[in-house]
Design a protein around this motif. Structure first.
Motif, short mmCIF file in Angstrom:
data_model
loop_
_atom_site.label_atom_id
_atom_site.label_comp_id
_atom_site.label_asym_id
_atom_site.label_seq_id
_atom_site.Cartn_x
_atom_site.Cartn_y
_atom_site.Cartn_z
N TRP A 97 29.84 -61.76 47.28
CA TRP A 97 29.90 -63.00 48.06
C TRP A 97 29.41 -62.82 49.49
O TRP A 97 28.57 -63.58 49.96
CB TRP A 97 31.34 -63.56 48.08
CG TRP A 97 31.69 -64.27 46.82
CD1 TRP A 97 30.89 -64.44 45.73
CD2 TRP A 97 32.95 -64.90 46.51
NE1 TRP A 97 31.57 -65.14 44.75
CE2 TRP A 97 32.83 -65.43 45.20
CE3 TRP A 97 34.14 -65.06 47.20
CZ2 TRP A 97 33.86 -66.12 44.58
CZ3 TRP A 97 35.18 -65.74 46.59
CH2 TRP A 97 35.05 -66.27 45.29
N GLU A 99 27.38 -70.18 41.60
CA GLU A 99 28.43 -69.68 42.49
C GLU A 99 28.29 -70.27 43.90
O GLU A 99 29.26 -70.71 44.50
CB GLU A 99 28.27 -68.17 42.55
CG GLU A 99 29.55 -67.41 42.63
CD GLU A 99 29.28 -65.92 42.53
OE1 GLU A 99 28.11 -65.49 42.55
OE2 GLU A 99 30.27 -65.17 42.44
N ASP A 144 32.56 -59.62 44.67
CA ASP A 144 32.06 -58.44 45.37
C ASP A 144 30.76 -58.71 46.12
O ASP A 144 30.48 -58.06 47.12
CB ASP A 144 31.83 -57.29 44.37
CG ASP A 144 33.14 -56.78 43.80
OD1 ASP A 144 34.19 -57.08 44.40
OD2 ASP A 144 33.10 -56.10 42.75
N ASN A 158 31.64 -63.56 41.01
CA ASN A 158 31.46 -62.15 41.33
C ASN A 158 31.75 -61.92 42.82
O ASN A 158 30.83 -61.77 43.62
CB ASN A 158 30.01 -61.78 40.99
CG ASN A 158 29.84 -60.29 40.92
OD1 ASN A 158 30.77 -59.54 41.22
ND2 ASN A 158 28.66 -59.85 40.55
N GLN A 193 28.15 -69.47 34.22
CA GLN A 193 28.12 -68.51 35.32
C GLN A 193 29.49 -67.86 35.45
O GLN A 193 30.49 -68.46 35.11
CB GLN A 193 27.81 -69.23 36.63
CG GLN A 193 26.59 -70.11 36.59
CD GLN A 193 25.36 -69.35 36.99
OE1 GLN A 193 25.45 -68.32 37.64
NE2 GLN A 193 24.22 -69.83 36.56
N THR A 252 41.73 -58.94 46.49
CA THR A 252 41.41 -58.99 45.05
C THR A 252 42.27 -57.99 44.28
O THR A 252 42.71 -57.00 44.80
CB THR A 252 39.91 -58.68 44.78
OG1 THR A 252 39.49 -57.67 45.67
CG2 THR A 252 39.09 -59.91 44.96
#
Lengths: 192, 75
Positions: A17, A63, A15, A13, A10, B75
Protein backbone atom coordinates in the motif's frame (compact mmCIF):
# COMPACT_ATOMS: atom_id res chain seq x y z
CA UNK A 1 -12.07 -15.50 -13.58
CA UNK A 2 -15.42 -14.60 -12.25
CA UNK A 3 -17.93 -15.37 -14.96
CA UNK A 4 -20.61 -13.04 -13.73
CA UNK A 5 -18.58 -9.87 -13.76
CA UNK A 6 -16.04 -10.97 -16.30
CA UNK A 7 -13.32 -9.66 -14.05
CA UNK A 8 -10.83 -11.42 -11.86
CA UNK A 9 -11.48 -10.77 -8.19
CA UNK A 10 -8.88 -8.55 -6.64
CA UNK A 11 -7.23 -9.31 -3.34
CA UNK A 12 -5.95 -6.81 -0.84
CA UNK A 13 -2.24 -6.58 -0.33
CA UNK A 14 -1.48 -4.14 2.50
CA UNK A 15 2.27 -4.74 2.26
CA UNK A 16 2.45 -2.76 -0.94
CA UNK A 17 0.00 0.00 0.00
CA UNK A 18 2.52 2.59 1.09
CA UNK A 19 4.87 2.08 -1.84
CA UNK A 20 2.15 1.85 -4.44
CA UNK A 21 -0.56 4.24 -3.37
CA UNK A 22 0.65 6.69 -0.71
CA UNK A 23 1.78 9.34 -3.21
CA UNK A 24 -1.42 9.04 -5.18
CA UNK A 25 -3.60 9.29 -2.07
CA UNK A 26 -1.47 12.08 -0.66
CA UNK A 27 -1.74 14.13 -3.82
CA UNK A 28 -5.51 13.63 -3.80
CA UNK A 29 -5.77 14.68 -0.16
CA UNK A 30 -3.43 17.65 -0.34
CA UNK A 31 -5.34 19.18 -3.24
CA UNK A 32 -8.47 19.04 -1.08
CA UNK A 33 -7.28 20.08 2.36
CA UNK A 34 -4.37 22.29 1.26
CA UNK A 35 -2.25 21.30 4.24
CA UNK A 36 0.36 18.61 3.88
CA UNK A 37 0.37 17.62 7.55
CA UNK A 38 -3.39 17.08 7.57
CA UNK A 39 -3.19 15.32 4.21
CA UNK A 40 -0.54 12.98 5.56
CA UNK A 41 -2.70 12.13 8.58
CA UNK A 42 -5.68 11.47 6.34
CA UNK A 43 -3.65 9.06 4.22
CA UNK A 44 -2.45 7.27 7.34
CA UNK A 45 -6.01 7.03 8.67
CA UNK A 46 -7.14 5.72 5.29
CA UNK A 47 -4.63 2.88 5.45
CA UNK A 48 -5.71 2.01 9.00
CA UNK A 49 -9.38 2.09 8.04
CA UNK A 50 -8.56 -0.06 5.04
CA UNK A 51 -6.93 -2.65 7.26
CA UNK A 52 -9.82 -2.58 9.66
CA UNK A 53 -12.48 -3.07 7.04
CA UNK A 54 -10.45 -5.37 4.81
CA UNK A 55 -13.06 -8.06 5.22
CA UNK A 56 -15.61 -5.77 3.58
CA UNK A 57 -13.49 -5.53 0.47
CA UNK A 58 -15.43 -7.44 -2.13
CA UNK A 59 -12.76 -7.37 -4.76
CA UNK A 60 -14.96 -5.68 -7.31
CA UNK A 61 -12.92 -2.53 -7.52
CA UNK A 62 -9.20 -2.19 -7.80
CA UNK A 63 -7.37 -1.75 -4.52
CA UNK A 64 -6.52 1.86 -5.25
CA UNK A 65 -10.09 2.80 -6.13
CA UNK A 66 -11.25 1.23 -2.91
CA UNK A 67 -8.67 3.17 -0.88
CA UNK A 68 -9.59 6.41 -2.61
CA UNK A 69 -13.23 5.89 -1.68
CA UNK A 70 -12.18 5.57 1.96
CA UNK A 71 -10.02 8.67 1.70
CA UNK A 72 -12.92 10.62 0.19
CA UNK A 73 -14.96 9.91 3.31
CA UNK A 74 -12.01 10.90 5.51
CA UNK A 75 -11.78 14.24 3.72
CA UNK A 76 -15.50 14.86 4.22
CA UNK A 77 -15.20 13.89 7.90
CA UNK A 78 -12.31 16.30 8.26
CA UNK A 79 -14.41 19.18 6.96
CA UNK A 80 -17.34 18.17 9.18
CA UNK A 81 -15.05 18.26 12.17
CA UNK A 82 -13.62 21.70 11.50
CA UNK A 83 -17.05 23.02 10.62
CA UNK A 84 -18.61 21.89 13.85
CA UNK A 85 -15.84 23.71 15.69
CA UNK A 86 -16.73 26.83 13.81
CA UNK A 87 -20.46 26.36 14.24
CA UNK A 88 -20.60 28.81 17.09
CA UNK A 89 -18.98 31.60 15.17
CA UNK A 90 -21.05 33.86 13.02
CA UNK A 91 -21.34 33.74 9.31
CA UNK A 92 -19.98 37.01 8.11
CA UNK A 93 -20.88 38.46 4.78
CA UNK A 94 -18.67 41.27 3.65
CA UNK A 95 -19.90 43.66 1.07
CA UNK A 96 -17.48 44.42 -1.69
CA UNK A 97 -16.24 47.91 -0.78
CA UNK A 98 -15.72 48.81 -4.42
CA UNK A 99 -19.32 48.19 -5.30
CA UNK A 100 -21.91 50.89 -5.60
CA UNK A 101 -24.21 51.13 -2.65
CA UNK A 102 -27.39 50.36 -4.56
CA UNK A 103 -26.05 47.52 -6.71
CA UNK A 104 -27.54 44.08 -6.29
CA UNK A 105 -25.75 42.08 -3.63
CA UNK A 106 -26.60 38.70 -5.12
CA UNK A 107 -25.38 39.63 -8.56
CA UNK A 108 -21.99 40.42 -7.13
CA UNK A 109 -21.65 36.97 -5.59
CA UNK A 110 -22.08 35.10 -8.85
CA UNK A 111 -18.90 33.49 -10.17
CA UNK A 112 -17.40 35.11 -13.20
CA UNK A 113 -18.46 32.87 -16.11
CA UNK A 114 -15.44 33.97 -18.14
CA UNK A 115 -12.97 32.95 -15.46
CA UNK A 116 -10.74 30.06 -16.50
CA UNK A 117 -9.09 29.82 -13.11
CA UNK A 118 -11.29 27.03 -11.77
CA UNK A 119 -11.13 25.12 -15.03
CA UNK A 120 -7.39 25.08 -15.15
CA UNK A 121 -7.24 23.90 -11.57
CA UNK A 122 -9.53 20.96 -12.35
CA UNK A 123 -7.60 20.28 -15.52
CA UNK A 124 -4.29 20.24 -13.67
CA UNK A 125 -5.67 17.81 -11.16
CA UNK A 126 -6.81 15.52 -13.97
CA UNK A 127 -3.39 15.86 -15.51
CA UNK A 128 -1.77 14.93 -12.21
CA UNK A 129 -3.93 11.82 -11.97
CA UNK A 130 -3.13 10.86 -15.55
CA UNK A 131 0.61 11.23 -14.92
CA UNK A 132 0.43 9.21 -11.71
CA UNK A 133 -1.55 6.47 -13.45
CA UNK A 134 1.20 6.23 -16.04
CA UNK A 135 3.99 6.28 -13.46
CA UNK A 136 2.24 3.37 -11.73
CA UNK A 137 2.65 1.33 -14.91
CA UNK A 138 6.43 1.75 -14.96
CA UNK A 139 8.77 -0.86 -13.47
CA UNK A 140 9.25 -0.03 -9.81
CA UNK A 141 12.83 1.18 -10.11
CA UNK A 142 12.04 3.34 -13.12
CA UNK A 143 9.05 4.84 -11.39
CA UNK A 144 11.12 5.69 -8.33
CA UNK A 145 13.94 7.19 -10.40
CA UNK A 146 11.54 9.31 -12.41
CA UNK A 147 9.63 10.51 -9.36
CA UNK A 148 12.74 11.37 -7.37
CA UNK A 149 14.36 13.22 -10.24
CA UNK A 150 11.38 14.88 -11.90
CA UNK A 151 8.71 15.35 -9.27
CA UNK A 152 10.91 15.79 -6.22
CA UNK A 153 13.70 17.50 -8.12
CA UNK A 154 16.59 15.64 -6.51
CA UNK A 155 20.06 15.95 -8.00
CA UNK A 156 21.51 13.18 -10.15
CA UNK A 157 23.99 12.38 -7.39
CA UNK A 158 21.26 12.00 -4.75
CA UNK A 159 19.10 9.77 -6.95
CA UNK A 160 22.09 7.58 -7.83
CA UNK A 161 22.92 7.18 -4.18
CA UNK A 162 19.33 6.36 -3.29
CA UNK A 163 19.02 3.73 -6.02
CA UNK A 164 22.63 2.59 -5.85
CA UNK A 165 23.32 3.03 -9.56
CA UNK A 166 25.75 5.11 -11.61
CA UNK A 167 24.76 8.24 -13.55
CA UNK A 168 24.80 6.65 -16.99
CA UNK A 169 22.45 3.93 -15.69
CA UNK A 170 20.20 6.64 -14.32
CA UNK A 171 20.03 8.45 -17.65
CA UNK A 172 19.12 5.26 -19.48
CA UNK A 173 16.40 4.56 -16.90
CA UNK A 174 15.07 8.12 -17.10
CA UNK A 175 15.08 7.97 -20.86
CA UNK A 176 13.10 4.71 -20.87
CA UNK A 177 10.67 5.98 -18.27
CA UNK A 178 10.05 9.18 -20.19
CA UNK A 179 9.54 7.28 -23.44
CA UNK A 180 6.92 5.07 -21.77
CA UNK A 181 5.22 8.09 -20.19
CA UNK A 182 5.05 9.91 -23.51
CA UNK A 183 3.32 6.88 -25.01
CA UNK A 184 1.09 6.31 -22.03
CA UNK A 185 -0.15 9.84 -21.50
CA UNK A 186 -3.17 10.36 -23.61
CA UNK A 187 -2.33 12.31 -26.73
CA UNK A 188 -4.88 14.91 -25.71
CA UNK A 189 -2.38 16.28 -23.25
CA UNK A 190 0.17 16.97 -25.96
CA UNK A 191 -0.30 19.90 -28.24
CA UNK A 192 1.68 18.32 -31.08
CA UNK B 1 27.38 11.70 -35.94
CA UNK B 2 25.63 10.33 -32.89
CA UNK B 3 23.05 7.57 -33.02
CA UNK B 4 19.43 8.41 -32.37
CA UNK B 5 19.47 6.63 -29.03
CA UNK B 6 22.43 8.75 -27.84
CA UNK B 7 20.61 11.83 -29.01
CA UNK B 8 17.47 10.84 -27.12
CA UNK B 9 19.42 10.35 -23.91
CA UNK B 10 21.08 13.74 -24.26
CA UNK B 11 17.66 15.16 -24.98
CA UNK B 12 16.51 13.73 -21.64
CA UNK B 13 19.52 15.32 -19.93
CA UNK B 14 18.52 18.65 -21.42
CA UNK B 15 15.14 18.29 -19.69
CA UNK B 16 16.97 18.40 -16.37
CA UNK B 17 19.46 21.07 -17.46
CA UNK B 18 22.30 18.62 -17.22
CA UNK B 19 23.60 18.39 -20.78
CA UNK B 20 27.00 19.87 -21.65
CA UNK B 21 27.29 22.66 -24.17
CA UNK B 22 29.01 20.35 -26.64
CA UNK B 23 26.14 17.86 -26.32
CA UNK B 24 23.61 20.58 -26.95
CA UNK B 25 25.40 21.69 -30.12
CA UNK B 26 25.65 18.11 -31.39
CA UNK B 27 21.94 17.64 -30.84
CA UNK B 28 21.02 20.83 -32.62
CA UNK B 29 22.84 19.61 -35.69
CA UNK B 30 21.39 16.09 -35.52
CA UNK B 31 17.85 17.35 -35.06
CA UNK B 32 18.17 19.46 -38.20
CA UNK B 33 18.38 16.29 -40.25
CA UNK B 34 16.42 13.78 -38.18
CA UNK B 35 12.66 14.19 -38.04
CA UNK B 36 12.22 11.35 -35.53
CA UNK B 37 14.52 12.96 -32.99
CA UNK B 38 12.97 16.32 -33.64
CA UNK B 39 9.58 14.94 -32.72
CA UNK B 40 10.98 13.10 -29.71
CA UNK B 41 12.69 16.21 -28.44
CA UNK B 42 9.53 18.28 -28.78
CA UNK B 43 7.40 15.71 -26.98
CA UNK B 44 10.01 15.26 -24.26
CA UNK B 45 10.06 19.00 -23.60
CA UNK B 46 6.30 18.99 -23.43
CA UNK B 47 6.35 16.12 -20.93
CA UNK B 48 8.55 18.27 -18.69
CA UNK B 49 6.12 21.15 -18.81
CA UNK B 50 3.16 18.83 -18.19
CA UNK B 51 4.87 17.42 -15.11
CA UNK B 52 5.52 20.85 -13.68
CA UNK B 53 2.00 22.01 -14.55
CA UNK B 54 0.44 19.04 -12.76
CA UNK B 55 2.24 20.09 -9.58
CA UNK B 56 2.22 16.60 -8.11
CA UNK B 57 2.92 16.37 -4.39
CA UNK B 58 4.57 13.32 -2.93
CA UNK B 59 5.22 12.14 0.59
CA UNK B 60 8.77 12.34 1.92
CA UNK B 61 10.49 8.98 2.22
CA UNK B 62 10.81 9.05 5.99
CA UNK B 63 7.06 9.58 6.31
CA UNK B 64 6.48 6.56 4.10
CA UNK B 65 8.79 4.42 6.21
CA UNK B 66 6.95 5.51 9.34
CA UNK B 67 3.64 4.63 7.72
CA UNK B 68 4.95 1.22 6.72
CA UNK B 69 6.05 0.50 10.28
CA UNK B 70 2.71 1.61 11.68
CA UNK B 71 0.83 -0.52 9.19
CA UNK B 72 2.99 -3.53 9.95
CA UNK B 73 2.41 -3.18 13.67
CA UNK B 74 -1.31 -3.40 13.03
CA UNK B 75 -1.40 -6.37 10.72
Amino acid sequence: MNRQTGMAKQALNPDIWVDSYSDYLFNYAVSRVSDSEIAKDLVQETFFAGLKSAKNFKGEAAERTWLISILKRKVIDHYRKINSKKAKSMVRITQNPNSEADSNFLEEQVADPMSLLENSQIENEELGTAIQDCIAKLPKKHALAFTLKTINGLSTEEVCKELNINPSNLWVILHRARTVLMDCLNNNWFKI
Amino acid sequence: MKSCKDVEIICTKIQYNEATLLDKIKIRIHVLFCKTCQKFSKKNTELTSLCSKANIKTLPNEDKEKMKDELKSRT
